[in-house]
Design a protein around this motif. Sequence first.
Motif, PDB file in Angstrom:
ATOM      1  N   ILE A  36       7.757   4.579  21.567  1.00 18.51           N
ATOM      2  CA  ILE A  36       7.278   2.885  21.351  1.00 18.51           C
ATOM      3  C   ILE A  36       6.786   2.529  20.083  1.00 18.51           C
ATOM      4  N   THR A  37       5.765   3.544  19.595  1.00 18.76           N
ATOM      5  CA  THR A  37       5.085   3.252  18.487  1.00 18.76           C
ATOM      6  C   THR A  37       5.966   3.262  17.167  1.00 18.76           C
ATOM      7  N   CYS A  38       6.933   4.400  17.267  1.00 27.16           N
ATOM      8  CA  CYS A  38       7.952   4.545  16.123  1.00 27.16           C
ATOM      9  C   CYS A  38       8.891   3.247  15.863  1.00 27.16           C
ATOM     10  N   THR A  39       9.434   2.808  17.214  1.00 24.92           N
ATOM     11  CA  THR A  39      10.067   1.483  17.222  1.00 24.92           C
ATOM     12  C   THR A  39       9.322   0.431  16.616  1.00 24.92           C
ATOM     13  N   SER A  40       8.014   0.476  17.285  1.00 28.39           N
ATOM     14  CA  SER A  40       7.294  -0.792  16.760  1.00 28.39           C
ATOM     15  C   SER A  40       7.021  -0.960  15.241  1.00 28.39           C
ATOM     16  N   ILE A  41       6.810   0.256  14.524  1.00 30.33           N
ATOM     17  CA  ILE A  41       6.605   0.520  12.951  1.00 30.33           C
ATOM     18  C   ILE A  41       7.712  -0.343  12.519  1.00 30.33           C
ATOM     19  N   GLU A  42       8.920   0.192  12.859  1.00 33.36           N
ATOM     20  CA  GLU A  42      10.371  -0.192  12.404  1.00 33.36           C
ATOM     21  C   GLU A  42      10.482  -1.697  12.655  1.00 33.36           C
ATOM     22  N   ARG A  43      10.329  -2.229  13.675  1.00 27.50           N
ATOM     23  CA  ARG A  43      10.481  -3.613  13.942  1.00 27.50           C
ATOM     24  C   ARG A  43       9.601  -4.541  13.255  1.00 27.50           C
ATOM     25  N   LEU A  44       8.091  -4.135  13.243  1.00 24.26           N
ATOM     26  CA  LEU A  44       7.020  -4.749  12.422  1.00 24.26           C
ATOM     27  C   LEU A  44       7.406  -4.929  10.996  1.00 24.26           C
ATOM     28  N   THR A  45       7.829  -3.906  10.428  1.00 29.69           N
ATOM     29  CA  THR A  45       8.136  -3.630   8.867  1.00 29.69           C
ATOM     30  C   THR A  45       9.018  -4.602   8.598  1.00 29.69           C
ATOM     31  N   GLN A 105      -1.709   3.711  13.867  1.00 30.18           N
ATOM     32  CA  GLN A 105      -2.999   3.544  14.261  1.00 30.18           C
ATOM     33  C   GLN A 105      -2.974   1.736  14.675  1.00 30.18           C
ATOM     34  N   TYR A 106      -2.257   0.984  14.190  1.00 27.67           N
ATOM     35  CA  TYR A 106      -2.080  -0.370  14.375  1.00 27.67           C
ATOM     36  C   TYR A 106      -0.976  -0.998  15.196  1.00 27.67           C
ATOM     37  N   ALA A 107       0.447  -0.470  14.926  1.00 28.37           N
ATOM     38  CA  ALA A 107       1.562  -1.284  15.229  1.00 28.37           C
ATOM     39  C   ALA A 107       1.788  -1.416  16.666  1.00 28.37           C
ATOM     40  N   LYS A 108       1.243  -0.610  17.495  1.00 33.95           N
ATOM     41  CA  LYS A 108       1.542  -0.839  18.878  1.00 33.95           C
ATOM     42  C   LYS A 108       0.421  -1.637  19.533  1.00 33.95           C
ATOM     43  N   LYS A 109      -0.752  -1.390  19.220  1.00 30.98           N
ATOM     44  CA  LYS A 109      -1.819  -2.301  19.763  1.00 30.98           C
ATOM     45  C   LYS A 109      -2.306  -3.297  19.273  1.00 30.98           C
ATOM     46  N   GLN A 110      -2.237  -3.223  17.807  1.00 32.54           N
ATOM     47  CA  GLN A 110      -2.859  -4.488  16.823  1.00 32.54           C
ATOM     48  C   GLN A 110      -1.742  -4.593  15.800  1.00 32.54           C
ATOM     49  N   PRO A 111      -0.463  -5.402  16.353  1.00 36.26           N
ATOM     50  CA  PRO A 111       0.340  -5.654  15.266  1.00 36.26           C
ATOM     51  C   PRO A 111       0.349  -6.469  14.169  1.00 36.26           C
ATOM     52  N   LYS A 117      -1.904  -5.350   6.837  1.00 36.13           N
ATOM     53  CA  LYS A 117      -1.992  -4.171   5.759  1.00 36.13           C
ATOM     54  C   LYS A 117      -0.848  -3.989   4.847  1.00 36.13           C
ATOM     55  N   LEU A 118       0.286  -4.123   5.738  1.00 35.42           N
ATOM     56  CA  LEU A 118       1.700  -3.513   5.072  1.00 35.42           C
ATOM     57  C   LEU A 118       1.844  -4.728   3.952  1.00 35.42           C
ATOM     58  N   LYS A 119       1.988  -6.077   4.320  1.00 32.25           N
ATOM     59  CA  LYS A 119       2.011  -7.055   3.574  1.00 32.25           C
ATOM     60  C   LYS A 119       1.178  -7.079   2.066  1.00 32.25           C
ATOM     61  N   ALA A 120      -0.110  -6.639   2.494  1.00 34.82           N
ATOM     62  CA  ALA A 120      -1.169  -6.537   1.191  1.00 34.82           C
ATOM     63  C   ALA A 120      -0.678  -5.509   0.489  1.00 34.82           C
ATOM     64  N   GLU A 121      -0.216  -4.166   0.840  1.00 33.95           N
ATOM     65  CA  GLU A 121       0.403  -3.109  -0.044  1.00 33.95           C
ATOM     66  C   GLU A 121       1.520  -3.302  -0.809  1.00 33.95           C
ATOM     67  N   ILE A 122       2.439  -4.227   0.095  1.00 36.98           N
ATOM     68  CA  ILE A 122       3.735  -4.617  -0.861  1.00 36.98           C
ATOM     69  C   ILE A 122       3.187  -5.597  -1.896  1.00 36.98           C
ATOM     70  N   ASP A 123       2.529  -6.439  -1.776  1.00 34.93           N
ATOM     71  CA  ASP A 123       2.000  -7.567  -2.609  1.00 34.93           C
ATOM     72  C   ASP A 123       1.515  -6.760  -4.002  1.00 34.93           C
ATOM     73  N   THR A 124       0.668  -5.706  -3.618  1.00 35.84           N
ATOM     74  CA  THR A 124      -0.170  -5.032  -4.656  1.00 35.84           C
ATOM     75  C   THR A 124       0.609  -4.343  -5.503  1.00 35.84           C
ATOM     76  N   LEU A 125       1.836  -3.918  -5.052  1.00 28.65           N
ATOM     77  CA  LEU A 125       2.714  -3.172  -5.828  1.00 28.65           C
ATOM     78  C   LEU A 125       3.735  -4.004  -6.630  1.00 28.65           C
ATOM     79  N   LEU A 126       3.825  -5.152  -5.855  1.00 30.31           N
ATOM     80  CA  LEU A 126       4.705  -6.139  -6.559  1.00 30.31           C
ATOM     81  C   LEU A 126       3.811  -6.479  -7.935  1.00 30.31           C
TER      82      LEU A 126
END
Length: 130
Positions: A36-45, A105-111, A117-126
Motif C-alpha cells: 500500500i505504501t509503494c502505491t501511495s508513493i507513486e499516486r502522491l508523486t 515515512q509519510y506517504a501512507k499516514k501523512q500524505p 516535502k516532494l514539492k519543496a525538493e522539486i522547487d529547489t532543484l528547479l
Amino acid sequence: MMKRLFLATLLAVTCIVAASAQSVVVTYLHGKQRCITCTSIERLTKEVINEHFANEVKAGKVKLKVVDISTAEGKKLAKDYRITWSSLFVENTAMRTDLTRTGFQYAKKQPAVFKKKLKAEIDTLLKKQK
C-alpha cells in the motif's frame, strides 16, 4: 570580426541548448509486487507533479519516470541507482536527492507532509537550474 561574431553566436546557441536540455527528473522505481505504501508513493508523486508542475512538464523542465525494477529496463536502472527495492529520486544534472525514506515515512499516514516535502525538493532543484 566575422570570426568573433560567429564564435559569439555559436556560444550563445550552445548555452541555450544546454539550458533547455536541463530538467528535473523524478524517478520512482518499484518492484512487481507492491504494498500500500509503494502505491501511495507513486499516486502522491503523480498528484504533486500534476497539481504543481503541469506547466514545467509541458515545457520539458520536469519529467516523471515510473519504472518496474523487475523488467529489463528496470533492472538496468536499479543497478545504476544501486537499489534493490522501491525508491524515489529527484535529480537534475548537478545533484540527486533520495526521497525513499521520506516516502515510506509519510506517504501512507501523512500524505500532505510527503507531498509538501516532494514539492519543496522539486522547487529547489528547479531554482538551481536557473
